[in-house]
Design a protein around this motif. Structure first.
Motif, PDB file in Angstrom:
ATOM      1  N   GLY A  24       0.642  -1.154   0.017  1.00 46.03           N
ATOM      2  CA  GLY A  24       0.122   0.223   0.154  1.00 46.03           C
ATOM      3  C   GLY A  24       0.977   1.496   0.215  1.00 46.03           C
ATOM      4  O   GLY A  24       0.637   2.577  -0.312  1.00 46.03           O
ATOM      5  N   HIS A  25       1.583   1.496   0.626  1.00 47.09           N
ATOM      6  CA  HIS A  25       2.671   2.269   0.813  1.00 47.09           C
ATOM      7  C   HIS A  25       3.995   2.777  -0.593  1.00 47.09           C
ATOM      8  O   HIS A  25       3.780   3.777  -0.589  1.00 47.09           O
ATOM      9  N   LEU A  26       3.697   1.458  -1.111  1.00 50.51           N
ATOM     10  CA  LEU A  26       4.931   1.926  -2.462  1.00 50.51           C
ATOM     11  C   LEU A  26       3.902   2.182  -3.209  1.00 50.51           C
ATOM     12  O   LEU A  26       3.700   3.203  -3.827  1.00 50.51           O
ATOM     13  N   GLY A  27       2.232   1.809  -2.809  1.00 53.66           N
ATOM     14  CA  GLY A  27       1.300   2.094  -4.573  1.00 53.66           C
ATOM     15  C   GLY A  27       1.533   3.931  -4.020  1.00 53.66           C
ATOM     16  O   GLY A  27       0.990   5.020  -5.198  1.00 53.66           O
ATOM     17  N   ALA A  28       1.455   3.840  -2.885  1.00 57.89           N
ATOM     18  CA  ALA A  28       0.903   5.823  -2.477  1.00 57.89           C
ATOM     19  C   ALA A  28       2.392   6.478  -3.041  1.00 57.89           C
ATOM     20  O   ALA A  28       1.938   7.870  -3.879  1.00 57.89           O
ATOM     21  N   GLY A  29       3.696   6.031  -3.380  1.00 58.70           N
ATOM     22  CA  GLY A  29       4.621   6.607  -3.916  1.00 58.70           C
ATOM     23  C   GLY A  29       4.497   6.755  -5.475  1.00 58.70           C
ATOM     24  O   GLY A  29       4.721   7.887  -6.145  1.00 58.70           O
ATOM     25  N   LEU A  30       3.857   5.386  -5.791  1.00 52.59           N
ATOM     26  CA  LEU A  30       3.345   5.545  -7.392  1.00 52.59           C
ATOM     27  C   LEU A  30       2.447   6.335  -8.353  1.00 52.59           C
ATOM     28  O   LEU A  30       2.921   7.342  -8.429  1.00 52.59           O
ATOM     29  N   LEU A  31       1.498   6.385  -7.266  1.00 51.14           N
ATOM     30  CA  LEU A  31      -0.071   7.268  -7.587  1.00 51.14           C
ATOM     31  C   LEU A  31       1.229   8.597  -7.659  1.00 51.14           C
ATOM     32  O   LEU A  31       0.542   9.881  -8.299  1.00 51.14           O
ATOM     33  N   ALA A  32       2.034   9.278  -5.823  1.00 48.11           N
ATOM     34  CA  ALA A  32       2.375  10.734  -6.070  1.00 48.11           C
ATOM     35  C   ALA A  32       3.153  10.864  -7.140  1.00 48.11           C
ATOM     36  O   ALA A  32       3.173  11.275  -8.020  1.00 48.11           O
ATOM     37  N   LYS A  33       4.012   9.609  -7.964  1.00 49.09           N
ATOM     38  CA  LYS A  33       4.775   9.921  -9.231  1.00 49.09           C
ATOM     39  C   LYS A  33       3.999   9.959  -9.892  1.00 49.09           C
ATOM     40  O   LYS A  33       4.100  11.508 -11.137  1.00 49.09           O
ATOM     41  N   ALA A  34       2.539   9.701 -10.177  1.00 47.79           N
ATOM     42  CA  ALA A  34       1.859   9.819 -11.192  1.00 47.79           C
ATOM     43  C   ALA A  34       1.180  10.966 -11.584  1.00 47.79           C
ATOM     44  O   ALA A  34       0.481  11.756 -12.926  1.00 47.79           O
ATOM     45  N   ILE A  35       0.941  11.706 -10.555  1.00 48.64           N
ATOM     46  CA  ILE A  35       0.843  12.880  -9.880  1.00 48.64           C
ATOM     47  C   ILE A  35       1.373  14.227 -10.670  1.00 48.64           C
ATOM     48  O   ILE A  35       1.183  14.930 -11.210  1.00 48.64           O
ATOM     49  N   GLU A  36       2.880  13.998 -10.267  1.00 43.42           N
ATOM     50  CA  GLU A  36       3.814  14.540 -10.749  1.00 43.42           C
ATOM     51  C   GLU A  36       4.886  13.961 -11.112  1.00 43.42           C
ATOM     52  O   GLU A  36       5.855  13.786 -10.637  1.00 43.42           O
ATOM     53  N   PRO A  37       4.675  13.198 -12.550  1.00 44.00           N
ATOM     54  CA  PRO A  37       5.989  12.708 -13.221  1.00 44.00           C
ATOM     55  C   PRO A  37       7.289  13.014 -13.198  1.00 44.00           C
ATOM     56  O   PRO A  37       8.666  12.216 -13.615  1.00 44.00           O
ATOM     57  N   ARG A  38       7.422  14.495 -12.789  1.00 40.93           N
ATOM     58  CA  ARG A  38       8.582  15.651 -12.909  1.00 40.93           C
ATOM     59  C   ARG A  38       9.551  15.309 -12.000  1.00 40.93           C
ATOM     60  O   ARG A  38      10.771  15.187 -11.851  1.00 40.93           O
ATOM     61  N   ALA A  73      -8.801  -7.345  10.428  1.00 44.22           N
ATOM     62  CA  ALA A  73      -9.602  -8.121  11.341  1.00 44.22           C
ATOM     63  C   ALA A  73     -10.363  -8.377  10.285  1.00 44.22           C
ATOM     64  O   ALA A  73     -11.482 -10.110   9.996  1.00 44.22           O
ATOM     65  N   LEU A  74     -10.686  -8.488   8.879  1.00 40.39           N
ATOM     66  CA  LEU A  74     -11.592  -8.188   8.154  1.00 40.39           C
ATOM     67  C   LEU A  74     -11.037  -8.549   6.842  1.00 40.39           C
ATOM     68  O   LEU A  74     -11.226  -8.542   5.433  1.00 40.39           O
ATOM     69  N   GLN A  75     -10.567  -9.943   6.772  1.00 39.26           N
ATOM     70  CA  GLN A  75      -9.831 -10.328   5.347  1.00 39.26           C
ATOM     71  C   GLN A  75     -10.346 -12.378   5.097  1.00 39.26           C
ATOM     72  O   GLN A  75     -11.193 -12.176   5.748  1.00 39.26           O
ATOM     73  N   PRO A  76     -10.734 -12.108   3.735  1.00 40.47           N
ATOM     74  CA  PRO A  76      -9.614 -11.362   3.000  1.00 40.47           C
ATOM     75  C   PRO A  76      -9.903  -9.840   2.031  1.00 40.47           C
ATOM     76  O   PRO A  76      -9.334  -9.706   1.600  1.00 40.47           O
ATOM     77  N   ALA A  77     -10.827  -9.346   3.067  1.00 42.96           N
ATOM     78  CA  ALA A  77     -11.612  -7.686   2.506  1.00 42.96           C
ATOM     79  C   ALA A  77     -10.115  -6.857   2.187  1.00 42.96           C
ATOM     80  O   ALA A  77     -10.250  -6.167   1.122  1.00 42.96           O
ATOM     81  N   ALA A  78      -9.666  -6.898   2.951  1.00 42.35           N
ATOM     82  CA  ALA A  78      -8.552  -5.760   3.212  1.00 42.35           C
ATOM     83  C   ALA A  78      -7.298  -5.707   1.977  1.00 42.35           C
ATOM     84  O   ALA A  78      -7.009  -4.797   1.754  1.00 42.35           O
ATOM     85  N   ILE A  79      -7.447  -7.279   2.240  1.00 39.09           N
ATOM     86  CA  ILE A  79      -5.708  -7.516   1.459  1.00 39.09           C
ATOM     87  C   ILE A  79      -6.275  -7.108  -0.487  1.00 39.09           C
ATOM     88  O   ILE A  79      -5.318  -6.589  -0.771  1.00 39.09           O
ATOM     89  N   ILE A  80      -7.684  -7.751   0.134  1.00 39.24           N
ATOM     90  CA  ILE A  80      -8.079  -7.300  -1.768  1.00 39.24           C
ATOM     91  C   ILE A  80      -7.938  -5.588  -2.008  1.00 39.24           C
ATOM     92  O   ILE A  80      -7.688  -5.589  -3.305  1.00 39.24           O
ATOM     93  N   LEU A  81      -8.686  -5.742  -1.437  1.00 38.66           N
ATOM     94  CA  LEU A  81      -8.719  -3.679  -1.166  1.00 38.66           C
ATOM     95  C   LEU A  81      -7.265  -2.953  -1.189  1.00 38.66           C
ATOM     96  O   LEU A  81      -7.248  -2.155  -2.339  1.00 38.66           O
ATOM     97  N   GLU A  82      -6.521  -3.631  -0.838  1.00 41.02           N
ATOM     98  CA  GLU A  82      -5.089  -2.915  -0.637  1.00 41.02           C
ATOM     99  C   GLU A  82      -4.199  -3.333  -2.018  1.00 41.02           C
ATOM    100  O   GLU A  82      -3.402  -2.037  -2.092  1.00 41.02           O
TER     101      GLU A  82
END
Length: 218
Positions: A4-18, A135-144
């Motif tokens: 999830g945190h790795l995805g946050a970094g990728l999303l930030a890169k998509a917001i500002e590719p420079r 505590a709500l697996q597998p819903a949590a991991i699917i969402l992440e």
């Protein structure tokens, strides 16, 4: 919540590719980097009970309180502004970069409060929050995993990086997803907290190194 945190970094890169992807991923993991070092020094704790790893509990008032992460966001963005300020001004992303790095650091607390039990402090010694999706697996991991996949899709679509390097980043995301999945459904943890801290720091360092390499040649 590695993927999830790795995805946050990728999303930030998509917001500002420079912006540099390595910088943004490091910002996304900044709170965890601080936490695992504090664990090694005995100032914070991760409890490894005889239970599924998704129910591991944490005592991290200094690295993961909202107030602390807001302060960390200011520190990290200020260091970036001083260290990379000249290049950022040439690229036209100076103030936008400061804001984006600060927001990426802060995203760590917002993501963690969704999945953690009520162990996310607002301030050291203050009220604890947490929606407890772990505590709500597998819903949590699917969402992440779904959110990380969407972030990668945005990164791949927006950033002018060689296809081979995008695929390497995708493979890294799959590896992070595998570790996240294993943490949610694997066997009960048996390692000492120092071992977990060292392994986590190495894994985070690997993520930052790989994405920084992937972002070098455009």
């Amino acid at each position: 919540m590695l993927v999830g945190h790795l995805g946050a970094g990728l999303l930030a890169k998509a917001i500002e590719p420079r912006m540099k992807l390595g910088t943004l991923v490091a910002a996304a993991f900044a709170a965890d980097i601080l936490f695992w070092f504090l664990v090694l020094f005995g100032l914070e704790q991760v409890r490894l009970p005889n239970a599924p790893r998704g129910l591991v509990s944490f005592d991290f008032p200094y690295s993961h309180s909202l107030i602390s992460i807001l302060l960390l966001a200011v520190i990290v963005s200020t260091v970036w502004a001083v260290w990379g300020g000249r290049r950022a001004r040439r690229s036209g992303v100076y103030w936008d970069g400061i804001a984006l790095i600060a927001a990426t650091v802060l995203s760590h607390w917002l993501l963690d409060v969704l999945v953690h039990q009520s162990d996310m402090p607002v301030m050291p010694g203050g009220a604890m929050l947490g929606f407890g999706l772990w505590a709500l697996q597998p819903a949590a991991i699917i969402l992440e995993l779904a959110l990380a996949a969407l972030a990668y899709a945005a990164y791949a679509a927006r950033c002018s990086v060689r296809l081979g390097r995008k695929l390497v980043v995708g493979a890294l995301l799959l590896l992070a997803g595998a570790f996240t999945f294993e943490g949610a459904f694997g066997a009960p943890p048996v390692a000492a907290s120092d071992g977990v801290a060292l392994f986590s720091l190495v894994l985070i360092g690997l993520c930052i190194t790989v994405v920084a390499w992937a972002d070098r040649a455009r």
